[in-house]
Design a protein around this motif. Structure first.
Motif, PDB file in Angstrom:
ATOM      1  N   LEU A 189      -7.879  14.502 -10.690  1.00 36.67           N
ATOM      2  CA  LEU A 189      -8.793  14.867  -9.616  1.00 36.67           C
ATOM      3  C   LEU A 189      -8.274  14.350  -8.275  1.00 36.67           C
ATOM      4  CD1 LEU A 189     -11.485  16.078  -8.658  1.00 36.67           C
ATOM      5  CD2 LEU A 189     -12.572  13.899  -9.266  1.00 36.67           C
ATOM      6  N   ALA A 190      -7.745  13.137  -8.254  1.00 35.48           N
ATOM      7  CA  ALA A 190      -7.174  12.583  -7.017  1.00 35.48           C
ATOM      8  C   ALA A 190      -6.022  13.460  -6.524  1.00 35.48           C
ATOM      9  CB  ALA A 190      -6.701  11.142  -7.239  1.00 35.48           C
ATOM     10  N   PHE A 191      -5.154  13.906  -7.439  1.00 30.16           N
ATOM     11  CA  PHE A 191      -4.063  14.818  -7.067  1.00 30.16           C
ATOM     12  C   PHE A 191      -4.617  16.095  -6.443  1.00 30.16           C
ATOM     13  CE2 PHE A 191      -1.287  12.821 -10.510  1.00 30.16           C
ATOM     14  CZ  PHE A 191      -0.336  12.337  -9.631  1.00 30.16           C
ATOM     15  N   LEU A 192      -5.633  16.682  -7.089  1.00 30.61           N
ATOM     16  CA  LEU A 192      -6.206  17.946  -6.606  1.00 30.61           C
ATOM     17  C   LEU A 192      -6.875  17.796  -5.241  1.00 30.61           C
ATOM     18  CD1 LEU A 192      -7.778  19.445  -9.841  1.00 30.61           C
ATOM     19  CD2 LEU A 192      -5.839  20.316  -8.547  1.00 30.61           C
ATOM     20  N   LEU A 193      -7.638  16.717  -5.078  1.00 31.20           N
ATOM     21  CA  LEU A 193      -8.311  16.493  -3.797  1.00 31.20           C
ATOM     22  C   LEU A 193      -7.299  16.270  -2.677  1.00 31.20           C
ATOM     23  CD1 LEU A 193     -11.191  14.245  -5.129  1.00 31.20           C
ATOM     24  CD2 LEU A 193     -11.465  16.527  -4.112  1.00 31.20           C
ATOM     25  N   ALA A 194      -6.239  15.538  -2.974  1.00 25.77           N
ATOM     26  CA  ALA A 194      -5.199  15.306  -1.966  1.00 25.77           C
ATOM     27  C   ALA A 194      -4.516  16.609  -1.580  1.00 25.77           C
ATOM     28  CB  ALA A 194      -4.180  14.300  -2.493  1.00 25.77           C
TER      29      ALA A 194
ATOM     30  N   GLY B  58      -7.255  -1.761 -10.521  1.00 25.62           N
ATOM     31  CA  GLY B  58      -6.468  -0.907 -11.406  1.00 25.62           C
ATOM     32  C   GLY B  58      -6.605   0.562 -11.056  1.00 25.62           C
ATOM     33  N   MET B  59      -7.826   0.985 -10.752  1.00 24.61           N
ATOM     34  CA  MET B  59      -8.046   2.379 -10.338  1.00 24.61           C
ATOM     35  C   MET B  59      -7.288   2.680  -9.048  1.00 24.61           C
ATOM     36  SD  MET B  59     -10.019   4.091 -12.440  1.00 24.61           S
ATOM     37  CE  MET B  59     -10.916   5.347 -11.550  1.00 24.61           C
ATOM     38  N   MET B  60      -7.331   1.749  -8.117  1.00 25.22           N
ATOM     39  CA  MET B  60      -6.656   1.969  -6.837  1.00 25.22           C
ATOM     40  C   MET B  60      -5.135   1.961  -7.024  1.00 25.22           C
ATOM     41  SD  MET B  60      -9.323   2.589  -5.201  1.00 25.22           S
ATOM     42  CE  MET B  60      -8.667   2.932  -3.589  1.00 25.22           C
ATOM     43  N   LEU B  61      -4.628   1.092  -7.892  1.00 27.02           N
ATOM     44  CA  LEU B  61      -3.183   1.057  -8.163  1.00 27.02           C
ATOM     45  C   LEU B  61      -2.685   2.396  -8.707  1.00 27.02           C
ATOM     46  CD1 LEU B  61      -2.687  -2.466  -9.795  1.00 27.02           C
ATOM     47  CD2 LEU B  61      -1.616  -1.630  -7.693  1.00 27.02           C
ATOM     48  N   ALA B  62      -3.508   3.044  -9.507  1.00 27.00           N
ATOM     49  CA  ALA B  62      -3.107   4.324 -10.082  1.00 27.00           C
ATOM     50  C   ALA B  62      -3.385   5.506  -9.160  1.00 27.00           C
ATOM     51  CB  ALA B  62      -3.826   4.542 -11.415  1.00 27.00           C
ATOM     52  N   ASN B  63      -4.455   5.430  -8.366  1.00 21.46           N
ATOM     53  CA  ASN B  63      -4.881   6.605  -7.607  1.00 21.46           C
ATOM     54  C   ASN B  63      -4.379   6.673  -6.169  1.00 21.46           C
ATOM     55  OD1 ASN B  63      -6.417   8.224  -9.497  1.00 21.46           O
ATOM     56  ND2 ASN B  63      -7.727   6.429  -9.630  1.00 21.46           N
ATOM     57  N   VAL B  64      -4.152   5.546  -5.528  1.00 18.91           N
ATOM     58  CA  VAL B  64      -3.655   5.593  -4.150  1.00 18.91           C
ATOM     59  C   VAL B  64      -2.277   6.271  -4.103  1.00 18.91           C
ATOM     60  CG1 VAL B  64      -2.917   4.218  -2.158  1.00 18.91           C
ATOM     61  CG2 VAL B  64      -5.098   3.721  -3.286  1.00 18.91           C
ATOM     62  N   PRO B  65      -1.342   5.903  -4.977  1.00 17.73           N
ATOM     63  CA  PRO B  65      -0.069   6.637  -4.967  1.00 17.73           C
ATOM     64  C   PRO B  65      -0.261   8.119  -5.298  1.00 17.73           C
ATOM     65  CG  PRO B  65       0.173   4.581  -6.158  1.00 17.73           C
ATOM     66  CD  PRO B  65      -1.295   4.750  -5.887  1.00 17.73           C
ATOM     67  N   ALA B  66      -1.225   8.429  -6.157  1.00 18.68           N
ATOM     68  CA  ALA B  66      -1.490   9.834  -6.491  1.00 18.68           C
ATOM     69  C   ALA B  66      -1.928  10.606  -5.255  1.00 18.68           C
ATOM     70  CB  ALA B  66      -2.558   9.931  -7.580  1.00 18.68           C
ATOM     71  N   VAL B  67      -2.735   9.974  -4.418  1.00 17.14           N
ATOM     72  CA  VAL B  67      -3.221  10.631  -3.204  1.00 17.14           C
ATOM     73  C   VAL B  67      -2.105  10.767  -2.177  1.00 17.14           C
ATOM     74  CG1 VAL B  67      -4.792  10.397  -1.234  1.00 17.14           C
ATOM     75  CG2 VAL B  67      -5.628   9.930  -3.545  1.00 17.14           C
TER      76      VAL B  67
END
Length: 191
Positions: free
Chosen positions: A23-28, A142-151
Motif C-alpha cells: 500500500l505504501a508503494f501504491l500511495l507513493a 519497525g513499520m517506519m524502517l520498512a515503509n519509509v524506504p518504500a515511499v
C-alpha cells in the motif's frame, strides 16, 4: 530496551512485502508526495499499534502464567507460518483518493493494518513484554524502517529485495520466539 529492539526487528522484517508495504508503494506512486504519506503512516501505525498493545497487555491480565506462555508460544509459531504466506493488496485500500494525500494514507493504512500480521505481532509482543510503550515504539519504528524506504525509493528497491529470504528470516525469528516462550524463556518475567 529488549522489548523495543525485538519489536522493531520483528516488525521491520515482517513488514517487508506485507500488504501495508505494498500500500505504501501504491500511495507513493499515486500521489508522489512522500512527506505527508510518511507522516500519515506514522500516525496510523502509532494509533493502530497502541490499540493492539493495549489488547496484548489486557490479555496478560486475563491469563495465568502457564496459559499465557502456551498462548504466546503458539501465537508466535502461528505468526511464523503466516509470515511465509505472500500478501496481496485489496483494491478498496486505495480508493480513498478524494480525501487528499494525508487523510487517504491515514485511513487506508489504519484500515489495512487491522488484523494484519504486524498488528497481531504487536498484540503478542505486548503480551510477552511488560512495557507497552517500548513495544509500541519498537513496532512503530519497525513499520517506519520498512515503509519509509518504500515511499521514497519505491520501485528502485522493490525489485532488489529478496522477499522469500526476508520472509524466511522473519518466520525463523517468530518460530524461535515461539519455541523459546514454550520452553520457558520468559519464566523470569512470570510467563
Amino acid at each position: 530496551m529488549e522489548a523495543f529492539l525485538v519489536s522493531s526487528g520483528i516488525v521491520a522484517l515482517a513488514e517487508i512485502g506485507d500488504k501495508t508495504q505494498l500500500l505504501a508503494f501504491l500511495l507513493a506512486a499515486k500521489f508522489r508526495k512522500p512527506l505527508p504519506i510518511v507522516l500519515a503512516i506514522f500516525i496510523a501505525t502509532v494509533a493502530n499499534h497502541a490499540f493492539a498493545a493495549a489488547v496484548g497487555t489486557w490479555i496478560t491480565s486475563l491469563l495465568g502464567p502457564a496459559a499465557l506462555r502456551w498462548v504466546l508460544g503458539l501465537s508466535f509459531l502461528a505468526m511464523a507460518a503466516w509470515t511465509l504466506v505472500p500478501d496481496q493488496i485489496d483494491e478498496g485500500d486505495t480508493k480513498l483518493a478524494k480525501y487528499g494525500v494525508f487523510l487517504t494514507t491515514l485511513i487506508a493504512f489504519f484500515v489495512a493494518e487491522m488484523g494484519d500480521k504486524t498488528q497481531v505481532a504487536t498484540v503478542a509482543l505486548a503480551a510477552r513484554y511488560s512495557s507497552l510503550f517500548a513495544v509500541v515504539a519498537g513496532t512503530t519504528a519497525g513499520m517506519m524502517l520498512a515503509n519509509v524506504p518504500a515511499v521514497y525509493l519505491g520501485e528502485k528497491i522493490a525489485n532488489r529485495v529478496p522477499l522469500r529470504l526476508v520472509h524466511g528470516i522473519a518466520a525463523a525469528v517468530f518460530a524461535l520466539l515461539g519455541l523459546a516462550t514454550l520452553l520457558g524463556a520468559g519464566a523470569r518475567l512470570g510467563l
